[in-house]
Design an enzyme around this catalytic site. Structure first.
Site, PDB file in Angstrom:
ATOM      1  N   HIS A   1       0.800  -1.224   0.000  1.00  0.00           N
ATOM      2  CA  HIS A   1       0.000   0.000   0.000  1.00  0.00           C
ATOM      3  C   HIS A   1       0.836   1.279   0.000  1.00  0.00           C
ATOM      4  O   HIS A   1       0.269   2.374  -0.039  1.00  0.00           O
ATOM      5  CB  HIS A   1      -0.904   0.011   1.230  1.00  0.00           C
TER       6      HIS A   1
ATOM      7  N   HIS B   1       1.648   6.915  -0.783  1.00  0.00           N
ATOM      8  CA  HIS B   1       0.792   6.078   0.057  1.00  0.00           C
ATOM      9  C   HIS B   1      -0.515   5.859  -0.696  1.00  0.00           C
ATOM     10  O   HIS B   1      -1.226   6.821  -0.994  1.00  0.00           O
ATOM     11  CB  HIS B   1       0.529   6.777   1.398  1.00  0.00           C
TER      12      HIS B   1
END
Length: 152
Positions: free
Chosen positions: A59, A74
């Site tokens: 992620h 992110h």
């Protein structure tokens, strides 16, 4: 030396203060901008700068440049909770990458369907306030690989 930073994903630019996470919104790890990604599936995520993949999670990742500056991407908020599900890594930690190279594919619509935000903060790690110039403004549309920020 100025460091151009590319948009890692396609979508609409969001001010960091509008990101629904206090660490990113408060720019506690560094300044930047975020992108509300296009909902095309699968979406490609590209390296924002030339460098080495210093940290890699499904992620999120950090690319560190030759002069030691790190750029964090992110993918969504609270997406660590997914345990990597829905993300495909195309590189490994320690790999050399070039700006614009596809590093990850993911499905922002699936992230949202699971009740999480798919907004993607792009952070100049540990940069001083005022050290970034913005090529994109909140509300602008960007494509992956477009000029996004410049770290001066």
């Amino acid at each position: 030396m100025a460091l151009p930073i590319l948009a890692p994903v396609a979508g609409r630019v969001v001010a960091m203060t509008d990101v629904d996470d206090p660490v990113f919104a408060g720019e506690l790890v560094g300044p930047g901008l975020a992108i509300d990604p296009a909902r095309d599936a699968p979406a490609e995520v590209v390296a924002p700068v030339d460098g080495t993949v210093a940290k890699l999670h499904a992620h999120a990742f950090v690319v560190e440049t030759a002069d030691g500056r790190g750029v964090l991407v992110h993918l969504g908020i609270n997406t660590v909770q997914l345990g990597g599900e829905g993300f495909t890594l195309l590189v490994a930690e320690g790999d050399a990458v070039v700006a614009g190279q596809v590093l990850v594919t993911w499905d922002p619509a699936a992230v949202e369907a699971g009740g999480r935000s798919s907004v993607c903060p792009v952070v100049a790690l540990d940069a001083q306030p005022g050290s970034l110039s913005r090529h994109a403004r909140p509300g602008d549309g960007v494509a992956a690989g477009d000029p996004f920020l410049e770290w001066v």
